[in-house]
Write a protein that holds these residues in place. Sequence first.
Motif, mmCIF file in Angstrom:
data_model
loop_
_atom_site.group_PDB
_atom_site.id
_atom_site.type_symbol
_atom_site.label_atom_id
_atom_site.label_comp_id
_atom_site.label_asym_id
_atom_site.label_seq_id
_atom_site.Cartn_x
_atom_site.Cartn_y
_atom_site.Cartn_z
ATOM 1 N N GLY A 2 0.818 -1.207 0.000
ATOM 2 C CA GLY A 2 0.000 0.000 0.000
ATOM 3 C C GLY A 2 0.852 1.258 0.000
ATOM 4 N N ARG A 57 3.944 1.473 -1.186
ATOM 5 C CA ARG A 57 4.513 1.556 -2.541
ATOM 6 C C ARG A 57 3.482 2.079 -3.527
ATOM 7 N NH1 ARG A 57 6.641 -3.263 -0.962
ATOM 8 N NH2 ARG A 57 5.232 -4.481 -2.234
ATOM 9 N N ALA A 58 2.242 1.642 -3.384
ATOM 10 C CA ALA A 58 1.176 2.118 -4.270
ATOM 11 C C ALA A 58 1.007 3.628 -4.128
ATOM 12 C CB ALA A 58 -0.134 1.403 -3.956
ATOM 13 N N HIS A 117 3.786 5.283 -5.965
ATOM 14 C CA HIS A 117 3.548 5.183 -7.413
ATOM 15 C C HIS A 117 2.539 6.235 -7.858
ATOM 16 C CE1 HIS A 117 5.831 1.705 -8.728
ATOM 17 N NE2 HIS A 117 5.395 1.002 -7.703
ATOM 18 N N THR A 124 0.171 2.360 -13.680
ATOM 19 C CA THR A 124 0.208 2.412 -12.215
ATOM 20 C C THR A 124 -0.742 1.384 -11.628
ATOM 21 O OG1 THR A 124 0.783 4.752 -12.239
ATOM 22 C CG2 THR A 124 -0.143 3.894 -10.206
ATOM 23 N N GLU A 162 0.890 -1.929 -11.800
ATOM 24 C CA GLU A 162 1.961 -2.055 -10.804
ATOM 25 C C GLU A 162 1.392 -2.294 -9.409
ATOM 26 O OE1 GLU A 162 4.045 1.632 -11.245
ATOM 27 O OE2 GLU A 162 4.823 1.103 -13.220
ATOM 28 N N ILE A 163 0.340 -1.551 -9.068
ATOM 29 C CA ILE A 163 -0.281 -1.709 -7.751
ATOM 30 C C ILE A 163 -0.920 -3.083 -7.634
ATOM 31 C CG2 ILE A 163 -2.162 -0.877 -6.277
ATOM 32 C CD1 ILE A 163 -1.503 1.952 -7.396
ATOM 33 N N ASP A 164 -1.602 -3.515 -8.669
ATOM 34 C CA ASP A 164 -2.233 -4.833 -8.657
ATOM 35 C C ASP A 164 -1.181 -5.925 -8.472
ATOM 36 O OD1 ASP A 164 -4.549 -6.599 -8.981
ATOM 37 O OD2 ASP A 164 -3.619 -7.132 -10.906
ATOM 38 N N THR A 191 0.163 -5.831 -4.812
ATOM 39 C CA THR A 191 -0.743 -6.364 -3.804
ATOM 40 C C THR A 191 -0.958 -7.866 -3.983
ATOM 41 O OG1 THR A 191 -2.646 -5.661 -5.127
ATOM 42 C CG2 THR A 191 -1.960 -4.193 -3.361
#
Length: 142
Positions: A13, A15-16, A19, A123, A126-128, A131
């Motif tokens: 989270g 890191r998200a 990003h 983004t 990347e977040i997906d 996680t």
Amino acid sequence: MNAPSEPPLEAAGTRAGWHLLHRVLDDVILATATLGTDLESLLIWGVLARARLAPPLAPRPVRVRDLAQLTGIPRETVRRKLIGLEAAGRAERVVRGWVARTAGDEAALRRLAEASLQRLRATAREIDAATRYSRSSGAKTA
């Protein structure tokens, strides 16, 4: 002494968040360069544009006082920036405040929107991925 590390899902989270911040900054830098404007003028124009999108039929004027409050920019600076935006055809003074104009920037705005959407999609991927990796590493979810 080392700081305690975050559990994997919380770290993902964080890191998200970084990003997303990175993408927003990229968008702002690209917009100021593409439109040939400064950050404060872009912010003021953005607030005016947001008010333009709010009502269904007509732009809603925004007062200098409200622009200053919403942006955190001093009133006198807002006034100066509005005069510059007006000279560039990007803002117009009306009876109850100021409204945004596009000044022939439609093509540039379209390019900015397309580039922003591509970065937003990247983004999101990347977040997906971060996680999913965190969850597969044994992190507990609520």
